[in-house]
Design a protein around this motif. Structure first.
Motif, PDB file in Angstrom:
ATOM      1  N   ILE A  33     -36.901   3.047   6.785  1.00 20.09           N
ATOM      2  CA  ILE A  33     -37.978   3.787   7.443  1.00 20.09           C
ATOM      3  C   ILE A  33     -39.153   3.961   6.498  1.00 20.09           C
ATOM      4  CG2 ILE A  33     -38.591   6.024   8.479  1.00 20.09           C
ATOM      5  CD1 ILE A  33     -35.570   6.249   9.205  1.00 20.09           C
ATOM      6  N   GLY A  34     -38.850   4.108   5.201  1.00 19.26           N
ATOM      7  CA  GLY A  34     -39.898   4.313   4.209  1.00 19.26           C
ATOM      8  C   GLY A  34     -40.876   3.163   4.090  1.00 19.26           C
ATOM      9  N   SER A  35     -40.514   1.989   4.604  1.00 21.79           N
ATOM     10  CA  SER A  35     -41.434   0.861   4.549  1.00 21.79           C
ATOM     11  C   SER A  35     -42.549   0.984   5.578  1.00 21.79           C
ATOM     12  CB  SER A  35     -40.666  -0.450   4.776  1.00 21.79           C
ATOM     13  OG  SER A  35     -40.145  -0.506   6.105  1.00 21.79           O
ATOM     14  N   ARG A  36     -42.346   1.857   6.566  1.00 22.79           N
ATOM     15  CA  ARG A  36     -43.314   2.015   7.656  1.00 22.79           C
ATOM     16  C   ARG A  36     -43.846   3.434   7.812  1.00 22.79           C
ATOM     17  NH1 ARG A  36     -46.158  -2.177   9.516  1.00 22.79           N
ATOM     18  NH2 ARG A  36     -44.903  -3.793  10.521  1.00 22.79           N
ATOM     19  N   PHE A  37     -43.085   4.409   7.324  1.00 23.78           N
ATOM     20  CA  PHE A  37     -43.441   5.804   7.528  1.00 23.78           C
ATOM     21  C   PHE A  37     -43.298   6.601   6.232  1.00 23.78           C
ATOM     22  CE2 PHE A  37     -41.785   4.370  11.641  1.00 23.78           C
ATOM     23  CZ  PHE A  37     -42.706   4.873  12.548  1.00 23.78           C
ATOM     24  N   ASP A  38     -43.991   7.719   6.208  1.00 16.44           N
ATOM     25  CA  ASP A  38     -43.729   8.752   5.214  1.00 16.44           C
ATOM     26  C   ASP A  38     -42.602   9.593   5.804  1.00 16.44           C
ATOM     27  OD1 ASP A  38     -43.705  10.796   3.397  1.00 16.44           O
ATOM     28  OD2 ASP A  38     -45.676  11.591   3.900  1.00 16.44           O
TER      29      ASP A  38
END
Length: 216
Positions: A33-38
């Protein structure tokens, strides 16, 4: 964009082992998820249940518990949600539903969600995921079509969330990536639309009484 990753378990007891298998699943998902979101992890252990259930919106603004007020603000500010749950009697975790039920649907509304379930057995929580779809739709954060299921999660993931040595890490990454990419696409689209049109003008926020939503 911001995403909240909800860990759907309070259980720390054993057996079975490991006692908080959801932590491994969340660690794995958080990396993707960290690749797309904070991304921010929401752990129910940080929000202990009260003796008598009282949702956040039932308090006056001046005496709302600080931990509920803080989480409500995080929910409102988020662009997307990832709901991670084990399966209890073919349904979602009571720890997760208890936590989410403290907040009004308007806090989640007009944003997407991603369902992820897990188990130590062969089904991976798929039956829980089915009722989570209707539950999250009622909250207003419609789930994307891709759902993530992790059977035998205690063997698939190590304590740090990395796939075990005998697992195909690239394949698990691709599997998770499909759900994350759908979530990102819908979160971005919903964010643009909320900028253009305030959705709460046409669909006013439910405040206090069910009469506000009565049929004519």
């Amino acid at each position: 964009m911001k995403a909240l990753l909800f860990l759907g378990s309070r259980r720390q007891s054993s057996p079975p082992q490991p006692s908080r298998l959801g932590e491994r699943v969340c660690a794995f998902l958080n990396a993707h998820i960290g690749s797309r979101f904070d991304a921010t992890l929401i752990d129910p252990l940080d929000y202990p249940p009260t003796e008598v259930f009282k949702p956040a919106f039932a308090y006056a603004a001046s005496n709302k518990p600080a931990h509920l007020a803080k989480l409500e603000r995080l929910i409102i500010e988020a662009d997307a949600y990832v709901m991670v749950s084990p399966e209890y009697n073919h349904s979602m975790s009571p720890a997760l539903s208890d936590l989410l039920n403290h907040f009004p649907s308007s806090a989640f509304a007009f944003k997407p969600s991603l369902i992820a379930t897990y188990s130590s057995g062969q089904w991976g929580g798929t039956r829980a995921a089915l009722n989570m779809r209707s539950y999250l739709s009622e909250l207003g954060c419609l789930p994307v079509s891709a759902m993530l299921h992790f059977p035998h999660a205690d063997k698939v993931f190590q304590a740090d969330g990395e796939p075990a040595a005998d697992q195909d890490a690239a394949r698990w990454a691709k599997y998770a990536g499909r759900g994350v990419e759908q979530l990102h696409w819908w979160a971005e689209a919903a964010g643009w639309q909320r900028e253009l049109v305030n959705p709460f003008v046409a669909s006013p926020v439910f405040k206090r009484t069910p009469v506000e939503r009565d049929a004519p």
